[in-house]
Motif scaffolding. Structure first.
Motif, PDB file in Angstrom:
ATOM      1  N   ALA A   1       0.922  -0.889  -0.063  1.00  0.00           N
ATOM      2  CA  ALA A   1      -0.072   0.160   0.112  1.00  0.00           C
ATOM      3  C   ALA A   1       0.956   1.299  -0.102  1.00  0.00           C
ATOM      4  O   ALA A   1       1.969   1.346   0.554  1.00  0.00           O
ATOM      5  CB  ALA A   1      -1.028  -0.083   1.232  1.00  0.00           C
ATOM      6  N   GLU A   2       0.545   2.353  -0.655  1.00  0.00           N
ATOM      7  CA  GLU A   2       1.388   3.491  -0.842  1.00  0.00           C
ATOM      8  C   GLU A   2       0.406   4.566  -0.435  1.00  0.00           C
ATOM      9  O   GLU A   2      -0.784   4.703  -0.795  1.00  0.00           O
ATOM     10  CB  GLU A   2       1.935   3.622  -2.297  1.00  0.00           C
ATOM     11  CG  GLU A   2       3.000   2.595  -2.281  1.00  0.00           C
ATOM     12  CD  GLU A   2       3.531   2.670  -3.656  1.00  0.00           C
ATOM     13  OE1 GLU A   2       3.322   3.591  -4.542  1.00  0.00           O
ATOM     14  OE2 GLU A   2       4.504   1.852  -4.081  1.00  0.00           O
ATOM     15  N   GLY A   3       0.928   5.691  -0.009  1.00  0.00           N
ATOM     16  CA  GLY A   3       0.346   7.042   0.015  1.00  0.00           C
ATOM     17  C   GLY A   3      -0.927   7.090   1.167  1.00  0.00           C
ATOM     18  O   GLY A   3      -1.652   7.716   1.034  1.00  0.00           O
ATOM     19  N   LEU A   4      -0.885   6.259   2.078  1.00  0.00           N
ATOM     20  CA  LEU A   4      -1.601   6.254   3.272  1.00  0.00           C
ATOM     21  C   LEU A   4      -1.578   7.450   3.920  1.00  0.00           C
ATOM     22  O   LEU A   4      -0.484   8.246   4.455  1.00  0.00           O
ATOM     23  CB  LEU A   4      -1.507   5.038   4.232  1.00  0.00           C
ATOM     24  CG  LEU A   4      -2.545   5.028   5.823  1.00  0.00           C
ATOM     25  CD1 LEU A   4      -3.831   4.542   5.243  1.00  0.00           C
ATOM     26  CD2 LEU A   4      -1.969   3.930   6.659  1.00  0.00           C
ATOM     27  N   ARG A   5      -2.821   8.204   4.016  1.00  0.00           N
ATOM     28  CA  ARG A   5      -2.787   9.480   4.904  1.00  0.00           C
ATOM     29  C   ARG A   5      -3.920   9.369   5.976  1.00  0.00           C
ATOM     30  O   ARG A   5      -4.909   9.096   5.623  1.00  0.00           O
ATOM     31  CB  ARG A   5      -3.152  10.630   4.044  1.00  0.00           C
ATOM     32  CG  ARG A   5      -1.854  11.186   3.466  1.00  0.00           C
ATOM     33  CD  ARG A   5      -2.455  12.137   2.089  1.00  0.00           C
ATOM     34  NE  ARG A   5      -3.287  11.986   1.167  1.00  0.00           N
ATOM     35  CZ  ARG A   5      -3.376  10.811   0.319  1.00  0.00           C
ATOM     36  NH1 ARG A   5      -2.347  10.367  -0.040  1.00  0.00           N
ATOM     37  NH2 ARG A   5      -4.463  10.800  -0.475  1.00  0.00           N
ATOM     38  N   VAL A   6      -3.588  10.012   7.152  1.00  0.00           N
ATOM     39  CA  VAL A   6      -4.539  10.210   8.280  1.00  0.00           C
ATOM     40  C   VAL A   6      -4.671  11.592   8.668  1.00  0.00           C
ATOM     41  O   VAL A   6      -3.995  12.162   8.844  1.00  0.00           O
ATOM     42  CB  VAL A   6      -3.989   9.272   9.564  1.00  0.00           C
ATOM     43  CG1 VAL A   6      -4.940   9.415  10.631  1.00  0.00           C
ATOM     44  CG2 VAL A   6      -3.773   7.978   9.128  1.00  0.00           C
ATOM     45  N   ALA A   7      -6.000  12.040   8.260  1.00  0.00           N
ATOM     46  CA  ALA A   7      -6.153  13.410   8.460  1.00  0.00           C
ATOM     47  C   ALA A   7      -6.074  13.792  10.203  1.00  0.00           C
ATOM     48  O   ALA A   7      -6.205  13.184  10.946  1.00  0.00           O
ATOM     49  CB  ALA A   7      -7.540  13.834   8.198  1.00  0.00           C
TER      50      ALA A   7
ATOM     51  N   SER B   1       1.206  10.540   7.478  1.00  0.00           N
ATOM     52  CA  SER B   1       1.249  10.002   6.392  1.00  0.00           C
ATOM     53  C   SER B   1       2.035   8.964   6.196  1.00  0.00           C
ATOM     54  O   SER B   1       3.453   8.913   6.915  1.00  0.00           O
ATOM     55  CB  SER B   1       1.460  11.082   5.094  1.00  0.00           C
ATOM     56  OG  SER B   1       2.853  11.599   5.201  1.00  0.00           O
ATOM     57  N   VAL B   2       1.936   7.979   5.277  1.00  0.00           N
ATOM     58  CA  VAL B   2       3.069   6.757   5.159  1.00  0.00           C
ATOM     59  C   VAL B   2       3.321   6.552   3.788  1.00  0.00           C
ATOM     60  O   VAL B   2       2.591   6.471   2.848  1.00  0.00           O
ATOM     61  CB  VAL B   2       2.285   5.473   5.739  1.00  0.00           C
ATOM     62  CG1 VAL B   2       3.152   4.335   5.632  1.00  0.00           C
ATOM     63  CG2 VAL B   2       1.971   5.591   7.008  1.00  0.00           C
ATOM     64  N   GLY B   3       4.693   6.340   3.571  1.00  0.00           N
ATOM     65  CA  GLY B   3       5.132   6.206   2.004  1.00  0.00           C
ATOM     66  C   GLY B   3       4.674   5.049   1.478  1.00  0.00           C
ATOM     67  O   GLY B   3       4.116   4.548   0.494  1.00  0.00           O
ATOM     68  N   ARG B   4       5.039   3.803   2.230  1.00  0.00           N
ATOM     69  CA  ARG B   4       4.858   2.516   1.981  1.00  0.00           C
ATOM     70  C   ARG B   4       4.756   1.446   3.041  1.00  0.00           C
ATOM     71  O   ARG B   4       5.490   1.533   4.171  1.00  0.00           O
ATOM     72  CB  ARG B   4       5.993   1.831   0.884  1.00  0.00           C
ATOM     73  CG  ARG B   4       5.780   0.513   0.689  1.00  0.00           C
ATOM     74  CD  ARG B   4       6.895   0.031  -0.367  1.00  0.00           C
ATOM     75  NE  ARG B   4       6.858  -1.279  -0.601  1.00  0.00           N
ATOM     76  CZ  ARG B   4       7.299  -2.184   0.282  1.00  0.00           C
ATOM     77  NH1 ARG B   4       7.440  -2.267   1.334  1.00  0.00           N
ATOM     78  NH2 ARG B   4       7.040  -3.597  -0.299  1.00  0.00           N
ATOM     79  N   ILE B   5       3.851   0.438   2.696  1.00  0.00           N
ATOM     80  CA  ILE B   5       3.468  -0.666   3.622  1.00  0.00           C
ATOM     81  C   ILE B   5       3.597  -1.654   2.640  1.00  0.00           C
ATOM     82  O   ILE B   5       2.936  -1.769   1.691  1.00  0.00           O
ATOM     83  CB  ILE B   5       2.119  -0.478   4.342  1.00  0.00           C
ATOM     84  CG1 ILE B   5       1.840   0.778   4.959  1.00  0.00           C
ATOM     85  CG2 ILE B   5       1.863  -1.544   5.217  1.00  0.00           C
ATOM     86  CD1 ILE B   5       0.562   1.020   5.566  1.00  0.00           C
ATOM     87  N   GLY B   6       4.476  -2.779   3.256  1.00  0.00           N
ATOM     88  CA  GLY B   6       4.476  -3.920   2.349  1.00  0.00           C
ATOM     89  C   GLY B   6       4.619  -5.222   3.263  1.00  0.00           C
ATOM     90  O   GLY B   6       4.963  -5.000   4.506  1.00  0.00           O
ATOM     91  N   THR B   7       4.050  -6.509   2.757  1.00  0.00           N
ATOM     92  CA  THR B   7       4.433  -7.608   3.507  1.00  0.00           C
ATOM     93  C   THR B   7       4.429  -8.668   2.482  1.00  0.00           C
ATOM     94  O   THR B   7       3.774  -8.772   1.363  1.00  0.00           O
ATOM     95  CB  THR B   7       3.293  -8.019   4.737  1.00  0.00           C
ATOM     96  OG1 THR B   7       3.543  -9.090   5.411  1.00  0.00           O
ATOM     97  CG2 THR B   7       1.984  -8.186   4.003  1.00  0.00           C
ATOM     98  N   VAL B   8       4.747  -9.980   2.808  1.00  0.00           N
ATOM     99  CA  VAL B   8       4.838 -11.237   2.265  1.00  0.00           C
ATOM    100  C   VAL B   8       4.140 -12.264   2.986  1.00  0.00           C
ATOM    101  O   VAL B   8       4.456 -12.268   4.276  1.00  0.00           O
ATOM    102  CB  VAL B   8       6.150 -11.551   1.750  1.00  0.00           C
ATOM    103  CG1 VAL B   8       6.267 -12.944   0.807  1.00  0.00           C
ATOM    104  CG2 VAL B   8       6.789 -10.511   0.608  1.00  0.00           C
TER     105      VAL B   8
END
Length: 187
Positions: A26-32, A44-51
């Motif tokens: 996931a990219e570009g997560l934003r919490v107001a 704000s989060v640049g990237r979230i990743g998992t396998v």
């Protein structure tokens, strides 16, 4: 889940699921920010990743070996005697007290390692509607182990965000003394 748990709008730019490879990004997560703390995002989060092993998705509790989160930008604001982080953590406490651990219908997760890298925290004092002095703090890395493993029942995704946010705020309080305004680190 994030919107429900934190009580503020939560959006994202893109997500990708690789079913054959068992990947999620996931990219570009934003919490107001809560109302009254400005229009810039709280987080704000640049990237979230998992396998993961695709077969594990059919289990009641999915075990992830690692969740990687990078490029967090956390904007802390103190205004009118309270902080935006305090308002959001109060919302998280409400969410936790509503018995979310017993809620049905959501997939639960045990995450063996959460690795958070490249976090930059900015802090501002709001004084009578004007932004006062600001400061910033960099947290190169934060690691959490065995999230959701306490009782082997796992945690909902909204609870994962709560655990990570509280750990980040704990790091800010611990490492931000003398760098960030006391009105923010004290809360």
């Amino acid at each position: 889940g994030g919107w429900w748990a934190r009580g503020v709008e939560t959006t994202g730019d893109a997500t990708g699921v690789g079913l054959l490879g068992g990947t999620f990004d996931a990219e570009g997560l934003r919490v107001a920010n809560p109302e009254g703390f400005g229009s810039e995002p709280f987080l704000s989060v640049g990237r979230i990743g998992t396998v993961l092993t695709v077969g594990s998705l059919f289990k009641d509790v999915v075990e992830l070996p690692k969740l990687e989160i990078s490029g967090i930008r956390l904007g802390l604001v103190h205004s009118d005697g309270k902080t935006n982080a305090g308002v959001i953590t109060d919302n998280l406490k409400r969410f936790e007290s509503e018995g979310s651990r017993d809620a049905e219908g959501g997939k639960r997760f045990i995450i063996r390692e959460v690795v958070v890298t490249d976090t930059v925290v900015s802090a501002k004092l709001g004084l009578l509607g004007a932004t006062g002095p600001g400061a910033s703090l960099t947290i190169p890395e934060l690691r959490l182990r065995d999230v959701g493993a306490e009782d082997n029942k796992g945690v909902l995704l909204a609870e994962v965000t709560s655990v990570v946010l509280k750990a980040l705020l704990g790091e800010v309080a611990q490492k931000g003394g003398g760098i960030l305004p006391g009105e923010i680190t004290n809360e």
